[in-house]
Enzyme design. Structure first.
Site, PDB file in Angstrom:
ATOM      1  N   CYS A  77       5.237  -4.061  -1.432  1.00 25.18           N
ATOM      2  CA  CYS A  77       5.735  -4.848  -0.836  1.00 25.18           C
ATOM      3  C   CYS A  77       5.881  -5.719  -1.432  1.00 25.18           C
ATOM      4  O   CYS A  77       7.010  -6.380  -0.695  1.00 25.18           O
ATOM      5  CB  CYS A  77       4.424  -4.709   0.349  1.00 25.18           C
ATOM      6  SG  CYS A  77       4.679  -2.769   1.256  1.00 25.18           S
ATOM      7  N   ASP A 134       0.875  -7.744   4.594  1.00 26.50           N
ATOM      8  CA  ASP A 134       0.178  -6.793   4.947  1.00 26.50           C
ATOM      9  C   ASP A 134      -1.513  -6.638   4.205  1.00 26.50           C
ATOM     10  O   ASP A 134      -2.232  -5.510   4.278  1.00 26.50           O
ATOM     11  CB  ASP A 134       0.601  -5.323   4.101  1.00 26.50           C
ATOM     12  CG  ASP A 134       2.083  -5.306   4.496  1.00 26.50           C
ATOM     13  OD1 ASP A 134       2.759  -5.660   5.582  1.00 26.50           O
ATOM     14  OD2 ASP A 134       2.737  -4.570   3.967  1.00 26.50           O
ATOM     15  N   LYS A 169       5.967  -3.159  11.014  1.00 30.97           N
ATOM     16  CA  LYS A 169       6.738  -3.179  10.078  1.00 30.97           C
ATOM     17  C   LYS A 169       6.285  -1.480   9.383  1.00 30.97           C
ATOM     18  O   LYS A 169       5.812  -1.808   9.236  1.00 30.97           O
ATOM     19  CB  LYS A 169       7.391  -3.910   8.646  1.00 30.97           C
ATOM     20  CG  LYS A 169       6.255  -4.465   8.160  1.00 30.97           C
ATOM     21  CD  LYS A 169       6.978  -5.169   6.945  1.00 30.97           C
ATOM     22  CE  LYS A 169       5.443  -5.785   5.327  1.00 30.97           C
ATOM     23  NZ  LYS A 169       5.415  -4.487   4.786  1.00 30.97           N
TER      24      LYS A 169
END
Length: 246
Positions: free
Chosen positions: A156, A58, A124
């Site tokens: 995450c 990310d 996602k």
């Protein structure tokens, strides 16, 4: 939880504003791969790590001004990706709701575009990278050595690490390559991951462990990379881990 609610958590908690992006801006390219014994045979046979993989979590533009020392995380990730090219290690990357939070940062896209290593990128809504089917399905059997860089360390990165450990993989979390919005979260997350069985280490330590032997053909290129990125490594260590003498 819906995508809107998830984004609301990120946007209002972090002071982010959505910016529409086009589909073409999300990925430079995608080279999906399933990692099995044959996929990693060429590189793994001469490395100490026999089934290595790199996870990039990310690293998106919308987080650039919100994450503690974001630029240092990017520096470490760039080094790791350059090493991936030398050692032929597959790379897996995710974005979190890219339509709202933006594409992977250009610095990382540039490294990927310059490399021919197997590469998979997936969007996602789940916090764990394994919540993306394209990534989860690429690891049908346990026993891989997976290194993780990215954000956020306590969300995450943590959930991805826990899921990988539960599946029987060896997990390396790079302390000079992960961060969170609130810096106080980082050492707590790393301590938890260490207690759960993850290996918390640094990018340089991981690089040399991954190789395992100075006699392999790639060693000189990696040593050159370490030298070339020495200043960046020091900056990342100082920014994310601080001065050990204080």
């Amino acid at each position: 939880m819906s995508s809107a609610k998830i984004f609301g958590k990120f946007a209002f908690a972090r002071g982010l504003r959505p910016r529409p992006i086009t589909t073409s801006s999300l990925y430079l390219h995608r080279r999906s791969v399933t990692i099995d014994a044959t996929t990693t045979m060429e590189s793994g046979s001469r490395l100490r790590h026999k089934k290595p993989a790199i996870f990039v979590c990310d690293l998106q533009d919308k987080f650039r001004n919100a994450i503690h020392q974001f630029d240092k995380v990017v520096l470490t990730t760039q080094k790791v990706l350059r090493a991936a090219k030398i050692l032929n290690i597959p790379v897996f990357a995710t974005t979190q709701i890219a339509a709202k939070l933006g594409a992977t940062v250009p610095e990382i896209q540039k490294e990927i575009s310059a490399s021919a290593v197997p590469y998979t990128e997936a969007d996602k809504t789940a916090f764990s990278m394994l919540g993306a089917a394209e990534i989860s399905s690429a690891f049908p059997v346990p026993g891989h050595e997976i290194v993780i860089v990215g954000i956020e360390s306590h969300i995450c990165v943590t959930q991805t690490s826990l899921d990988l450990l539960a599946r029987g993989h060896k997990v390396y979390v790079l302390a000079d390559g992960v961060s969170s919005c609130n810096p106080q979260e980082i050492p707590i997350a790393l301590a938890r991951l260490r207690s759960e069985g993850a290996i918390v280490t640094t990018s340089e330590s991981w690089l040399y462990e991954c190789m395992g032997d100075a006699s392999i053909p790639e060693f000189r290129e990696i040593a050159k990379l370490v030298k070339e990125t020495g200043a960046d490594t020091k900056a990342a260590l100082a920014g994310l881990l601080g001065d050990p003498s204080t």
